[in-house]
Design an enzyme around this catalytic site. Sequence first.
Site, PDB file in Angstrom:
ATOM      1  N   ARG A 143      12.862  -4.810  16.312  1.00 14.26           N
ATOM      2  CA  ARG A 143      13.316  -3.484  16.748  1.00 14.26           C
ATOM      3  C   ARG A 143      13.985  -3.538  18.117  1.00 14.26           C
ATOM      4  O   ARG A 143      14.915  -2.777  18.379  1.00 14.26           O
ATOM      5  CB  ARG A 143      12.150  -2.512  16.777  1.00 14.26           C
ATOM      6  CG  ARG A 143      11.731  -2.102  15.376  1.00 14.26           C
ATOM      7  CD  ARG A 143      10.540  -1.193  15.427  1.00 14.26           C
ATOM      8  NE  ARG A 143      10.207  -0.721  14.092  1.00 14.26           N
ATOM      9  CZ  ARG A 143       9.046  -0.154  13.792  1.00 14.26           C
ATOM     10  NH1 ARG A 143       8.128  -0.004  14.731  1.00 14.26           N
ATOM     11  NH2 ARG A 143       8.809   0.262  12.572  1.00 14.26           N
ATOM     12  N   GLY A 153       8.686  -1.953   5.802  1.00 15.87           N
ATOM     13  CA  GLY A 153       8.199  -3.018   6.684  1.00 15.87           C
ATOM     14  C   GLY A 153       7.767  -4.267   5.939  1.00 15.87           C
ATOM     15  O   GLY A 153       8.213  -5.371   6.245  1.00 15.87           O
ATOM     16  N   GLY A 206       9.412   4.459   7.315  1.00 17.70           N
ATOM     17  CA  GLY A 206       9.290   5.867   6.935  1.00 17.70           C
ATOM     18  C   GLY A 206      10.640   6.562   6.877  1.00 17.70           C
ATOM     19  O   GLY A 206      10.918   7.351   5.968  1.00 17.70           O
ATOM     20  N   LYS A 258       1.887   1.696  -1.139  1.00 19.16           N
ATOM     21  CA  LYS A 258       1.748   3.075  -0.649  1.00 19.16           C
ATOM     22  C   LYS A 258       2.302   4.034  -1.693  1.00 19.16           C
ATOM     23  O   LYS A 258       3.323   4.697  -1.485  1.00 19.16           O
ATOM     24  CB  LYS A 258       2.490   3.222   0.680  1.00 19.16           C
ATOM     25  CG  LYS A 258       1.694   2.683   1.851  1.00 19.16           C
ATOM     26  CD  LYS A 258       2.302   3.099   3.165  1.00 19.16           C
ATOM     27  CE  LYS A 258       3.053   1.973   3.808  1.00 19.16           C
ATOM     28  NZ  LYS A 258       4.017   2.325   4.813  1.00 19.16           N
TER      29      LYS A 258
HETATM   30  P1  ADP Z   1       6.711  -1.438   2.481  1.00 21.24           P
HETATM   31  O1  ADP Z   1       5.958  -1.783   3.754  1.00 21.24           O
HETATM   32  O2  ADP Z   1       7.803  -2.393   2.168  1.00 21.24           O
HETATM   33  O3  ADP Z   1       7.163  -0.021   2.480  1.00 21.24           O
HETATM   34  P2  ADP Z   1       4.226  -0.954   1.074  1.00 21.24           P
HETATM   35  O4  ADP Z   1       3.571  -0.839   2.404  1.00 21.24           O
HETATM   36  O5  ADP Z   1       4.278   0.240   0.206  1.00 21.24           O
HETATM   37  O6  ADP Z   1       5.697  -1.586   1.241  1.00 21.24           O
HETATM   38  O7  ADP Z   1       3.500  -2.058   0.201  1.00 21.24           O
HETATM   39  C1  ADP Z   1       3.369  -3.395   0.622  1.00 21.24           C
HETATM   40  C2  ADP Z   1       2.100  -3.998   0.085  1.00 21.24           C
HETATM   41  O8  ADP Z   1       2.013  -3.792  -1.311  1.00 21.24           O
HETATM   42  C3  ADP Z   1       2.012  -5.481   0.295  1.00 21.24           C
HETATM   43  O9  ADP Z   1       1.051  -5.747   1.273  1.00 21.24           O
HETATM   44  C4  ADP Z   1       1.606  -6.017  -1.087  1.00 21.24           C
HETATM   45  O10 ADP Z   1       0.568  -6.952  -1.019  1.00 21.24           O
HETATM   46  C5  ADP Z   1       1.143  -4.764  -1.788  1.00 21.24           C
HETATM   47  N1  ADP Z   1       1.207  -4.843  -3.255  1.00 21.24           N
HETATM   48  C6  ADP Z   1       2.262  -5.146  -4.022  1.00 21.24           C
HETATM   49  N2  ADP Z   1       1.922  -5.166  -5.321  1.00 21.24           N
HETATM   50  C7  ADP Z   1       0.607  -4.861  -5.386  1.00 21.24           C
HETATM   51  C8  ADP Z   1      -0.339  -4.739  -6.428  1.00 21.24           C
HETATM   52  N3  ADP Z   1       0.018  -4.939  -7.701  1.00 21.24           N
HETATM   53  N4  ADP Z   1      -1.603  -4.406  -6.106  1.00 21.24           N
HETATM   54  C9  ADP Z   1      -1.962  -4.208  -4.829  1.00 21.24           C
HETATM   55  N5  ADP Z   1      -1.123  -4.319  -3.794  1.00 21.24           N
HETATM   56  C10 ADP Z   1       0.150  -4.648  -4.064  1.00 21.24           C
HETATM   57 MG    MG Z   2       4.022  -1.293   4.387  1.00 25.54          MG
END
Ligand code: ADP
Ligand code: MG
Length: 399
Positions: free
Chosen positions: A40, A355, A378, A201
Site C-alpha cells: 500500500r 487481500g 472492501g 467471507k
Molecule cells: P479475499 O481476502 O481475497 O477477499 P476471503 O477473505 O473471502 O478472500 O477468503 C480467503 C480465505 O478463504 C483463504 O484464507 C482461504 O483459505 C479460504 N478458503 C477458500 N476456500 C475455502 C474452503 N473451501 N473452506 C474454507 N476456507 C476456504
Molecule cells: Mg480476506
Amino acid sequence: MNYDKKTIRDIDVSGKKILLRCDFNVPHDKATGVIHDDTRIVSTLPTIRYLLDHNAAVILLSHMGRPHGEWKKELSLFSARDHLEELLEMPVPLTEDVLGPDTKAKCAALQPGQVVLVENLRFRLEEEKNDPEFAKELASLADIFVFDAFGAAHRAHASTEGVSHYLPSVAGLLVEKELEFMGKALDDPKRPLVAILGGSKVSDKIGVINNLLQKADTILIGGGMAYTFQAALGRDIGTSLLDANHVGYAKDMIAKAQEMGVKLLLPQDNLAAKEFSADAEPILVDATDFPHDLMGMDIGPKTIEDFTGAIAGAGTVIWNGPMGVFEFPAFANGTNAVAKAMSDQKDAVTIVGGGDSSSAVEKSGFADKLSHISTGGGASLEFLEGLVLPGIACLADKD
Ligand code: ADP
Ligand code: MG
C-alpha cells in the site's frame, strides 16, 4: 457512478499545498512496528513523486487500524514514516498531534518539494464521524485535495469525503489506475466477461452476484462460497463452509442466471478432508455425492478443467476469492490453476481483488502476468457490488 474523474494530471499543482489521502494502513508488528507487507505504501509512491516533481508541497494523510479516537502508540504511523523516508530518500516529518498546534505549524512551514505526514487521523473521533468542522479544518491546511487511498474509498470519513466539500478534489495515480481497470471492466468490458468468486467471507461477498449477473457473461463460483450454492441445489455438503442465511438467495441467483442466459458454473467435484489441517489427506469427491463427514477444501480436477476452459475464452476476467484453502499446499491446486489460466490470457484484461486472493496470486508466481491487482479489498468488492464509493464519487468529473 461516473468513473471518469479528474486526476492530478489534469490540474496545475505547482506551488500548491496538497492534502494527499493515502492508505498507509499496512499490516505490521504491533510491538516492533516492522511492516510485513508494504504494497500500500509503494503503490502511492508514483503520486507522491509526481507531486514533488511538479513543485507541490505534500501533506500526507492516512489512518491505521481502529483506535476509535484514542491515542494508541501501537497504531502510530511512525513505521510507515520510517519506511517512506527510505523509499523517498528524504525527510518525512511526522506530526506530534492530529490537527493540533504541531500539525498546523508543520503544514504552515511546508515548502514546495517537501512532505509532512500527519499522525493517524483515527486518533480523532471526528475522522470516522465525518465531522464537518474537522473536515473544514483539515481542508484549511491546503489548496487542493488528492485522493489516492483506494482501500478506504468505500468509507465516507472526514479525510476521504468530508474535505472534498471545501477543496478542489481530484484522483491520485493509484486511484486513476484502479478506476481505469475496475471501472472499465464493469462498465465497458472486453467480452466475454468472466467473473470468478470464492474465498471464505461468504456473507460479505455473496451480494455481489446479483450485480455481476447484470454485467458478466460467465460466473464461476469456487472456494468456500461454492457450498452455499451446492446446498441450494439440494446437495449434501458435509461439514463444508455454509452461509445458512443465504441458501434462498443462492437459489434465486441460480434461477436468475438461467433466465438471463448468464453461465453460472459450480464445482462438479471437490477435494475434501476429514479436518481443517495442512496435513489432512485430500479426498476427491463428486459434488453430487458428498460424504457427510468431510469438508470441502478445494475444487477438484474436473472443475479446474471447466473453470480454466471458461477463462481461456475470456476478454476480461475479474477474480475475487481463492478457490480453496491455498495456505495448505495440498489444497492450493484450484487457486494456482486459475491464476495460471488468467496469466495465459495474454490479450485479456485480468484483474484480481481481495487481500487473500492477491497474496495467493503473488504466491503462485503469476502476479506480474496479470493486468491489475487491486489494492482495495472492501473497496473493490463494493465496486463489484455496483455500490457508490463515497471517496470516489466526491471527486471532480473530467470536463
Ligand atoms: P479475499 O481476502 O481475497 O477477499 P476471503 O477473505 O473471502 O478472500 O477468503 C480467503 C480465505 O478463504 C483463504 O484464507 C482461504 O483459505 C479460504 N478458503 C477458500 N476456500 C475455502 C474452503 N473451501 N473452506 C474454507 N476456507 C476456504
Ligand atoms: Mg480476506
